[in-house]
Write a protein that holds these residues in place. Structure first.
Motif, PDB file in Angstrom:
ATOM      1  N   GLU A 154      31.610   1.550 -40.158  1.00 47.53           N
ATOM      2  CA  GLU A 154      30.495   0.653 -39.836  1.00 47.53           C
ATOM      3  C   GLU A 154      29.219   1.098 -40.534  1.00 47.53           C
ATOM      4  OE1 GLU A 154      29.910   0.035 -35.634  1.00 47.53           O
ATOM      5  OE2 GLU A 154      32.064  -0.279 -35.330  1.00 47.53           O
ATOM      6  N   ARG A 155      28.975   2.389 -40.521  1.00 47.62           N
ATOM      7  CA  ARG A 155      27.757   2.935 -41.133  1.00 47.62           C
ATOM      8  C   ARG A 155      27.717   2.677 -42.634  1.00 47.62           C
ATOM      9  NH1 ARG A 155      23.130   4.273 -42.455  1.00 47.62           N
ATOM     10  NH2 ARG A 155      22.363   6.388 -42.458  1.00 47.62           N
ATOM     11  N   LEU A 156      28.884   2.773 -43.292  1.00 47.48           N
ATOM     12  CA  LEU A 156      28.954   2.647 -44.752  1.00 47.48           C
ATOM     13  C   LEU A 156      29.375   1.252 -45.220  1.00 47.48           C
ATOM     14  CD1 LEU A 156      30.639   6.073 -45.610  1.00 47.48           C
ATOM     15  CD2 LEU A 156      28.196   5.492 -45.597  1.00 47.48           C
ATOM     16  N   PHE A 157      29.621   0.349 -44.280  1.00 47.49           N
ATOM     17  CA  PHE A 157      30.068  -1.006 -44.621  1.00 47.49           C
ATOM     18  C   PHE A 157      31.397  -0.976 -45.382  1.00 47.49           C
ATOM     19  CE2 PHE A 157      25.453  -1.000 -44.332  1.00 47.49           C
ATOM     20  CZ  PHE A 157      25.228  -1.986 -43.386  1.00 47.49           C
ATOM     21  N   LEU A 158      32.300  -0.095 -44.943  1.00 47.91           N
ATOM     22  CA  LEU A 158      33.615   0.038 -45.573  1.00 47.91           C
ATOM     23  C   LEU A 158      34.709  -0.222 -44.549  1.00 47.91           C
ATOM     24  CD1 LEU A 158      33.104   3.338 -47.638  1.00 47.91           C
ATOM     25  CD2 LEU A 158      33.112   0.990 -48.510  1.00 47.91           C
ATOM     26  N   ASP A 159      35.780  -0.905 -44.987  1.00 48.59           N
ATOM     27  CA  ASP A 159      36.910  -1.102 -44.086  1.00 48.59           C
ATOM     28  C   ASP A 159      37.820   0.128 -44.151  1.00 48.59           C
ATOM     29  OD1 ASP A 159      38.852  -1.401 -46.252  1.00 48.59           O
ATOM     30  OD2 ASP A 159      38.048  -3.408 -46.542  1.00 48.59           O
ATOM     31  N   SER A 160      38.720   0.231 -43.205  1.00 48.67           N
ATOM     32  CA  SER A 160      39.578   1.425 -43.130  1.00 48.67           C
ATOM     33  C   SER A 160      40.492   1.549 -44.347  1.00 48.67           C
ATOM     34  CB  SER A 160      40.393   1.432 -41.836  1.00 48.67           C
ATOM     35  OG  SER A 160      41.254   0.321 -41.786  1.00 48.67           O
ATOM     36  N   GLY A 161      40.864   0.428 -44.950  1.00 50.57           N
ATOM     37  CA  GLY A 161      41.707   0.478 -46.143  1.00 50.57           C
ATOM     38  C   GLY A 161      41.018   1.135 -47.331  1.00 50.57           C
ATOM     39  N   THR A 162      39.701   1.041 -47.379  1.00 46.28           N
ATOM     40  CA  THR A 162      38.919   1.689 -48.422  1.00 46.28           C
ATOM     41  C   THR A 162      38.547   3.107 -48.008  1.00 46.28           C
ATOM     42  OG1 THR A 162      38.010  -0.446 -49.094  1.00 46.28           O
ATOM     43  CG2 THR A 162      36.794   1.524 -49.800  1.00 46.28           C
ATOM     44  N   LEU A 163      38.185   3.270 -46.745  1.00 49.32           N
ATOM     45  CA  LEU A 163      37.681   4.546 -46.253  1.00 49.32           C
ATOM     46  C   LEU A 163      38.774   5.611 -46.128  1.00 49.32           C
ATOM     47  CD1 LEU A 163      35.198   6.039 -45.289  1.00 49.32           C
ATOM     48  CD2 LEU A 163      35.578   5.087 -43.010  1.00 49.32           C
ATOM     49  N   THR A 164      39.944   5.250 -45.645  1.00 53.25           N
ATOM     50  CA  THR A 164      41.004   6.235 -45.405  1.00 53.25           C
ATOM     51  C   THR A 164      41.385   7.017 -46.657  1.00 53.25           C
ATOM     52  OG1 THR A 164      41.817   5.013 -43.492  1.00 53.25           O
ATOM     53  CG2 THR A 164      43.363   6.548 -44.535  1.00 53.25           C
ATOM     54  N   PRO A 165      41.608   6.371 -47.816  1.00 48.37           N
ATOM     55  CA  PRO A 165      41.922   7.175 -49.010  1.00 48.37           C
ATOM     56  C   PRO A 165      40.779   8.118 -49.416  1.00 48.37           C
ATOM     57  CG  PRO A 165      42.444   4.861 -49.394  1.00 48.37           C
ATOM     58  CD  PRO A 165      41.733   4.938 -48.079  1.00 48.37           C
ATOM     59  N   LEU A 166      39.537   7.668 -49.233  1.00 49.88           N
ATOM     60  CA  LEU A 166      38.386   8.528 -49.517  1.00 49.88           C
ATOM     61  C   LEU A 166      38.418   9.769 -48.636  1.00 49.88           C
ATOM     62  CD1 LEU A 166      35.345   6.061 -49.664  1.00 49.88           C
ATOM     63  CD2 LEU A 166      36.085   7.575 -51.480  1.00 49.88           C
ATOM     64  N   LEU A 167      38.663   9.562 -47.353  1.00 50.61           N
ATOM     65  CA  LEU A 167      38.698  10.675 -46.403  1.00 50.61           C
ATOM     66  C   LEU A 167      39.859  11.622 -46.700  1.00 50.61           C
ATOM     67  CD1 LEU A 167      37.837   8.745 -43.125  1.00 50.61           C
ATOM     68  CD2 LEU A 167      36.315  10.200 -44.494  1.00 50.61           C
ATOM     69  N   LYS A 168      40.994  11.061 -47.075  1.00 53.90           N
ATOM     70  CA  LYS A 168      42.149  11.909 -47.418  1.00 53.90           C
ATOM     71  C   LYS A 168      41.833  12.805 -48.613  1.00 53.90           C
ATOM     72  CE  LYS A 168      45.959   9.160 -45.593  1.00 53.90           C
ATOM     73  NZ  LYS A 168      47.169   8.387 -45.907  1.00 53.90           N
ATOM     74  N   ARG A 169      41.158  12.256 -49.631  1.00 54.07           N
ATOM     75  CA  ARG A 169      40.805  13.067 -50.810  1.00 54.07           C
ATOM     76  C   ARG A 169      39.783  14.141 -50.447  1.00 54.07           C
ATOM     77  NH1 ARG A 169      41.441   8.033 -53.239  1.00 54.07           N
ATOM     78  NH2 ARG A 169      39.212   7.602 -53.344  1.00 54.07           N
ATOM     79  N   LEU A 170      38.799  13.782 -49.615  1.00 56.70           N
ATOM     80  CA  LEU A 170      37.802  14.768 -49.188  1.00 56.70           C
ATOM     81  C   LEU A 170      38.433  15.855 -48.314  1.00 56.70           C
ATOM     82  CD1 LEU A 170      34.785  12.400 -48.540  1.00 56.70           C
ATOM     83  CD2 LEU A 170      34.865  14.254 -50.225  1.00 56.70           C
ATOM     84  N   GLU A 171      39.425  15.475 -47.521  1.00 57.20           N
ATOM     85  CA  GLU A 171      40.143  16.462 -46.710  1.00 57.20           C
ATOM     86  C   GLU A 171      40.975  17.380 -47.605  1.00 57.20           C
ATOM     87  OE1 GLU A 171      42.500  16.449 -42.498  1.00 57.20           O
ATOM     88  OE2 GLU A 171      43.111  14.907 -43.936  1.00 57.20           O
ATOM     89  N   ALA A 172      41.664  16.796 -48.597  1.00 55.45           N
ATOM     90  CA  ALA A 172      42.481  17.596 -49.517  1.00 55.45           C
ATOM     91  C   ALA A 172      41.633  18.580 -50.326  1.00 55.45           C
ATOM     92  CB  ALA A 172      43.266  16.679 -50.453  1.00 55.45           C
ATOM     93  N   SER A 173      40.383  18.202 -50.595  1.00 53.00           N
ATOM     94  CA  SER A 173      39.504  19.096 -51.357  1.00 53.00           C
ATOM     95  C   SER A 173      38.805  20.114 -50.453  1.00 53.00           C
ATOM     96  CB  SER A 173      38.483  18.286 -52.155  1.00 53.00           C
ATOM     97  OG  SER A 173      37.617  17.580 -51.297  1.00 53.00           O
ATOM     98  N   GLY A 174      39.060  20.050 -49.152  1.00 57.65           N
ATOM     99  CA  GLY A 174      38.542  21.052 -48.231  1.00 57.65           C
ATOM    100  C   GLY A 174      37.165  20.777 -47.671  1.00 57.65           C
ATOM    101  N   HIS A 175      36.643  19.559 -47.844  1.00 53.69           N
ATOM    102  CA  HIS A 175      35.290  19.248 -47.385  1.00 53.69           C
ATOM    103  C   HIS A 175      35.220  18.777 -45.935  1.00 53.69           C
ATOM    104  CE1 HIS A 175      33.802  19.965 -51.333  1.00 53.69           C
ATOM    105  NE2 HIS A 175      34.399  18.926 -51.869  1.00 53.69           N
ATOM    106  N   LEU A 176      36.315  18.239 -45.416  1.00 55.60           N
ATOM    107  CA  LEU A 176      36.304  17.738 -44.040  1.00 55.60           C
ATOM    108  C   LEU A 176      37.683  17.830 -43.435  1.00 55.60           C
ATOM    109  CD1 LEU A 176      37.663  14.626 -44.060  1.00 55.60           C
ATOM    110  CD2 LEU A 176      35.477  14.098 -45.103  1.00 55.60           C
TER     111      LEU A 176
END
Length: 159
Positions: free
Chosen positions: A70-92
């Protein structure tokens, strides 16, 4: 033999000229801004969409995926891959909420929190490159935010 059609275009009225379109000014400015950000973000190992996720989490850690979307105006289909990459890189990290397992909470790791220090130089680079003062950029941001809000909630529609 049919008459040949003229290939010369009739001039567009000012209302239809490309350079008079607010949508084109926003679009081309967004492209230019994203192009400017690329080497800055490459230097800290983020893409622009990952950067806005991190900005939001540096502001408020421990949010749910839906709150972040909601904050970023992104749907889960767009947000989930972003979060997975950030998690894989150790940021979250992403963990199921203890009170409601349907929700996934996003938390910064120590590495993700430390990345903020590297990112702190970016706003000054923007000020320098745009040749705007801080009050000018603040005013522009407020105008664009107001425009986005008006476009999202046309008059006469419920919030």
């Amino acid at each position: 033999m049919p008459r040949s059609q003229s290939t010369a275009a009739t001039p567009s009225p000012a209302l239809l000229q490309l350079d008079n379109q607010v949508c084109f000014a926003l679009y081309s400015a967004s492209l230019a801004m994203t192009k400017f950000y690329k080497p800055l973000l490459d230097g800290i190992g983020l893409t622009y969409p990952q950067y806005v996720v991190m900005l939001s989490l540096w502001e408020r850690d421990g949010v749910t995926v839906s709150e972040l979307g909601e904050r970023l105006f992104l749907d889960s289909g767009t947000l989930t891959p972003l979060l997975k990459r950030l998690e894989a890189s150790g940021h979250l990290s992403r963990l199921r909420d203890a009170q409601d397992e349907r929700r996934v909470r996003i938390s910064l790791t120590a590495q993700g929190r430390a990345l903020r220090q590297q990112a702190e130089r970016i706003p000054n680079c923007v000020l320098e490159r745009t040749q705007c003062t801080l009050p000018e950029l603040t005013a522009l941001t407020a105008q664009l935010t107001a425009l986005r809000e008006r476009l999202g909630h046309p008059p006469g529609t419920p919030d």
